[in-house]
Scaffold this active site. Sequence first.
Site, PDB file in Angstrom:
ATOM      1  N   ASP A  18     -15.392  65.167  -0.695  1.00 19.90           N
ATOM      2  CA  ASP A  18     -15.026  64.740  -1.994  1.00 19.90           C
ATOM      3  C   ASP A  18     -13.888  63.847  -1.762  1.00 19.90           C
ATOM      4  O   ASP A  18     -12.762  64.433  -1.436  1.00 19.90           O
ATOM      5  CB  ASP A  18     -14.837  66.291  -2.764  1.00 19.90           C
ATOM      6  CG  ASP A  18     -14.639  65.930  -4.375  1.00 19.90           C
ATOM      7  OD1 ASP A  18     -15.722  65.943  -5.080  1.00 19.90           O
ATOM      8  OD2 ASP A  18     -13.570  65.821  -4.791  1.00 19.90           O
TER       9      ASP A  18
ATOM     10  N   ASP B 132     -16.207  52.394  -8.834  1.00 21.41           N
ATOM     11  CA  ASP B 132     -17.487  52.070  -7.861  1.00 21.41           C
ATOM     12  C   ASP B 132     -16.973  51.397  -6.674  1.00 21.41           C
ATOM     13  O   ASP B 132     -17.810  51.623  -5.505  1.00 21.41           O
ATOM     14  CB  ASP B 132     -18.520  51.216  -8.656  1.00 21.41           C
ATOM     15  CG  ASP B 132     -19.012  51.774  -9.893  1.00 21.41           C
ATOM     16  OD1 ASP B 132     -19.140  52.936 -10.013  1.00 21.41           O
ATOM     17  OD2 ASP B 132     -19.693  51.003 -10.817  1.00 21.41           O
TER      18      ASP B 132
ATOM     19  N   HIS C 262     -14.059  51.666 -14.205  1.00 18.08           N
ATOM     20  CA  HIS C 262     -15.208  52.259 -13.420  1.00 18.08           C
ATOM     21  C   HIS C 262     -15.521  51.384 -12.493  1.00 18.08           C
ATOM     22  O   HIS C 262     -16.081  51.677 -11.396  1.00 18.08           O
ATOM     23  CB  HIS C 262     -16.454  52.475 -14.388  1.00 18.08           C
ATOM     24  CG  HIS C 262     -16.162  53.816 -15.150  1.00 18.08           C
ATOM     25  ND1 HIS C 262     -16.344  55.012 -14.655  1.00 18.08           N
ATOM     26  CD2 HIS C 262     -15.912  53.953 -16.612  1.00 18.08           C
ATOM     27  CE1 HIS C 262     -15.887  55.821 -15.723  1.00 18.08           C
ATOM     28  NE2 HIS C 262     -15.667  55.190 -16.753  1.00 18.08           N
TER      29      HIS C 262
ATOM     30  N   ASP D 139     -18.457  61.699  -6.908  1.00 21.94           N
ATOM     31  CA  ASP D 139     -17.784  61.100  -5.812  1.00 21.94           C
ATOM     32  C   ASP D 139     -17.811  62.060  -4.677  1.00 21.94           C
ATOM     33  O   ASP D 139     -16.900  62.438  -3.970  1.00 21.94           O
ATOM     34  CB  ASP D 139     -16.172  61.179  -6.151  1.00 21.94           C
ATOM     35  CG  ASP D 139     -15.823  62.485  -6.553  1.00 21.94           C
ATOM     36  OD1 ASP D 139     -16.368  63.233  -7.276  1.00 21.94           O
ATOM     37  OD2 ASP D 139     -14.491  62.682  -6.614  1.00 21.94           O
TER      38      ASP D 139
ATOM     39  N   ASN E 222     -10.500  55.677 -11.595  1.00 25.69           N
ATOM     40  CA  ASN E 222     -11.163  55.391 -13.059  1.00 25.69           C
ATOM     41  C   ASN E 222     -10.423  55.036 -14.238  1.00 25.69           C
ATOM     42  O   ASN E 222     -10.776  54.001 -14.975  1.00 25.69           O
ATOM     43  CB  ASN E 222     -12.299  56.381 -13.196  1.00 25.69           C
ATOM     44  CG  ASN E 222     -13.764  55.997 -12.435  1.00 25.69           C
ATOM     45  OD1 ASN E 222     -13.893  55.068 -11.890  1.00 25.69           O
ATOM     46  ND2 ASN E 222     -14.401  57.265 -11.938  1.00 25.69           N
TER      47      ASN E 222
END
Length: 413
Positions: A293, A310, A306, A335, A301
């Site tokens: 994680d 990404d 975003h 994530d 973000n």
Amino acid sequence: MYHCLVHFYFIGCSNDLIQTIRESTPPAQFTFQFEENHTLYEIPAHKADVIFADMQTVGPKELDRLFSYKKKEAELILLMDKDQIRELTSKELQDVSDLWTLPLTKGEISFRFSKWLQTYKTKKDLWLYQNYLETTINSVPHLIWYKDKDGVHQKVNTSFCKAVNKTMEQVEGRGHYYIWDIEPDEYAKGEFICMESEFEVMDKKETCIFDETVKIRDEMRQLETYKSPLFNLDGSVMGTVGVAVDVTQERLYEQMIIKNANTDFLTGLYNRRYVYQFVEEQAGKPLTLFYLDLDNFKAVNDRYGHQEGDRALLVTTQVLKECMPKDTIARIGGDEFLVVSIDPYTIPDITRTKNRIQQRLDQTFAADDHLKGLSASIGISHSEDGTVIMDSLIVEADVLMYQEKSRKKAASS
């Protein structure tokens, strides 16, 4: 279904012959028309479908004119005595459909005409069936071919010709290598199975379905072929008939659907669904799960948008692929990533692998201005014999991952 108009032309024929033929009943779908002259005339001879010429009346000297006047496809029946027949040359006989030896009784005329008419109708019926066949096979988009038992193409349809970029005249009478522009040694080492499947169909004497790969121009195409044996009158196999459906695009769609169902759209990694299926197929093998994680992912973000978030996921994907190239890698959440290994890891091996992944990720993130605040927490679970169920392994790895994440937060506060 079809209609056949037959135009008869009688030249110098007896009343018995003309009357007998006029009074005969035409077969179904046939209509008769009649014209008669005592001597030969060009126009009626040229439009006639069937010419009866009594050469005792007309005279043998008129033969050349008769041959030149009649249509090429018209039937010519000569009525002659035995002496006249003996004088016919082989070249003249080539243009004659039948010879009726004079003299003839009315019964003989009726018998000869009945036999001739039966043969004539059979020819027209064969034309109809040929027309059915040609129209049908040339109107479908699939490849159709007929081969003898040596693999020589006897007949093909228009779609077949388009596929191999050759005319029917070039294809018919030729074998596989020439038609598909393949050398025998290329065939032997390739994925082609066309010829072998023909032998299988003839051996089994039944229709078989195959997936075959052929080279059409510069690309390989996937064909689903239906092949059936063709039988001789004595029941022996004389060849095969084949129908091929080009399923290349359909197979690509199938692969795309399967890929979309099993992979994550953004990263191209496997998804949770596929990982569970994969683990079920590894029963009895050792399993090691690395549950990863990203730390501070939300901050990336929020700060950069975003699009950068990404990109962080894609960077993580690339590092995992480089560190674990032989293992199954999946994105199972926003994530969250999961790496499944079936290698027989020892505990020291697992620890070294985990540290290598974290070091590579830390180095990669630190070198990027927008991602330098990121890190990764990794939880690990292991089953030496693969008997622990997947959900339990994930829960165990998840707990350990969050414990590591908590330790990091505590250390940084």
